[in-house]
Design a protein around this motif. Structure first.
Motif: not given
Length: 162
Positions: A26-53
């Motif tokens: 739909d974006q390509l048909i309408t405007s000739g270009s397409a965009s996608h959503g961005m958060l604006g972060v760099t991430v890596k795989a990780a774990t997090a502990t919350v309480g005992s979980d």
């Protein structure tokens, strides 16, 4: 069939969610270009502990100034556990979730910070040719983050660098 009498697939395949295909078309048909959503972060795989979980997620390494993530208060060390209630088990999965949204959409992230979880509302930004987020260590030759990580993973695997 091949010379030895065997035929088949080389085992290379991919799938694109149909809602993403429709949005991009739909974006390509309408405007000739397409965009996608961005958060604006760099991430890596990780774990997090919350309480005992212990949870698997995507740990924020860097937050781009002026981004939706920065405006929402995300910071380095936060571990993104869910997007709109869907569990995030890898940085690639986070990118897939974020790309389903358009610039201006507000999404709810569940993050782990300092041993507890909290929900954060983030307004998605649009990007053309850049990623929803970057996986640490995955930058292109020109130094910008590339969101098409599946493509880059195949390039690395098959040594098809240009």
């Amino acid at each position: 069939t091949s010379a030895d009498g065997q035929a088949g697939s080389i085992g290379l395949g991919f799938a694109i969610p149909s809602d993403l295909v429709v949005s991009i078309a739909d974006q390509l048909i309408t405007s000739g270009s397409a965009s996608h959503g961005m958060l604006g972060v760099t991430v890596k795989a990780a774990t997090a502990t919350v309480g005992s979980d212990t949870y698997v997620g995507a740990q924020v390494q860097e937050v781009s100034s002026g981004s939706g993530a920065a405006a929402a208060g995300l910071r380095a060390g936060d571990v993104i556990l869910k997007v709109e209630g869907q569990e995030v088990t890898s940085p690639k999965q986070l990118i897939g979730y974020v790309r389903r949204y358009k610039a201006g959409d507000t999404i709810n992230l569940t993050i782990a910070r300092d041993g507890s979880t909290q929900d954060v509302a983030v307004t998605i930004q649009g990007g053309v040719g850049e990623g929803a987020c970057c996986v640490a260590g995955r930058a292109s030759d020109v130094g910008r983050c590339v969101g098409d990580l599946v493509v880059w993973a195949l390039v690395d695997r098959f040594r098809l660098r240009g």
